[in-house]
Design an enzyme around this catalytic site. Structure first.
Site, PDB file in Angstrom:
ATOM      1  CG  ASP A  72      28.645  45.593 -68.145  1.00 45.29           C
ATOM      2  OD1 ASP A  72      28.654  46.096 -67.009  1.00 45.29           O
ATOM      3  OD2 ASP A  72      27.839  45.910 -69.028  1.00 45.29           O
ATOM      4  CG  ASP A  77      17.844  46.670 -65.317  1.00 40.74           C
ATOM      5  OD1 ASP A  77      18.423  47.663 -64.851  1.00 40.74           O
ATOM      6  OD2 ASP A  77      18.202  45.501 -65.082  1.00 40.74           O
TER       7      ASP A  77
END
Length: 241
Positions: A8, A130
């Site tokens: 990330d 998500d």
């Protein structure tokens, strides 16, 4: 089962968030490309990248860092975060990534996904769903929509989507195990390739995910916190040794 070590990127650095909270950040490396090389050296055959700044801004932010990673490793890379237009997809693919992940836009404009698949092929487009309590979260997880995750998954399948990354954001970065129940429902209901994400903390978690027939699993914090060795996980679950 394909294993995807995660990187990330925030402000050009390799970080992890807890439950997707942008204020709850831990920096693991100033040089994400070194981390990518490390995962490749340990046997990774695919790497998962997220441009966190991009996800929040709604446009690509860390393109230079992504390009550097692509140039440093020889394994395929999938990238998500802030990809909202056909041009965004094109520029990412031109950097040399294997496929792009589209999240928010899939909820807002399914016709866009159809166009993307028509332009680039279903193998280059991955949908990121998500969810929190089974409902879809959007805009870098800052908002929870009134869209059911499985309903969205079925809609994406109808459009021609082959691969969905399913993330339970209440589990993400918490090292408390993935949401097996919700992930199983997504696998069984859609019949497409599901990549599980969020909460993986042990080899036992990977075993449970194998049992529900996910195509792959994204592993983040557990690797950075050395909960288990990537090499061991690849031998057990990817090579089946």
């Amino acid at each position: 089962m394909q294993l995807y070590p995660a990187i990330d990127i925030k402000n050009g650095q390799c970080v992890r968030l807890r439950q997707g909270q942008f204020h709850d950040v831990e920096i693991y490396s100033q040089t994400p490309s070194k981390v990518a090389k490390q995962w490749e050296a340990m046997g990774a055959t695919y790497i998962h990248l997220v441009d966190l700044d991009g996800a929040l801004a709604g446009r690509s932010v860390n393109e230079d860092t992504i390009k550097e990673i692509v140039n440093e490793v020889s394994v395929p890379i999938q990238v998500g975060g802030g990809i909202r237009t056909i041009n965004d997809i094109e520029s990412k693919l031109n950097l040399g990534v294997a496929r792009v992940i589209i999240g928010t836009k899939a909820v807002e404009n399914p016709a866009f996904i159809k166009e993307a698949i028509s332009n680039f092929g279903a193998d280059r487009i991955v949908i990121g769903i998500d969810a929190k309590d089974g409902m879809v979260a959007i805009e870098g997880w800052e908002k929870v929509s009134n869209y059911n995750a499985v309903t969205l998954g079925l809609q994406m399948k109808e459009i021609g989507v082959k691969t969905i990354i399913y993330t339970d954001i209440s589990k993400d970065g918490m090292l408390q195990g993935p949401n097996i129940e919700h992930t199983r429902v997504m696998v069984d209901a859609t019949g497409v390739d599901i990549i599980a994400s969020g909460g993986i903390s042990s080899l036992k978690d990977l075993e449970k995910l194998t049992d529900i027939n996910v195509q792959g699993t994204i592993i983040g914090k557990a690797l950075y916190e050395k909960r288990f060795d990537l090499k061991d996980a690849i031998e057990l679950f990817e090579k089946g040794e």
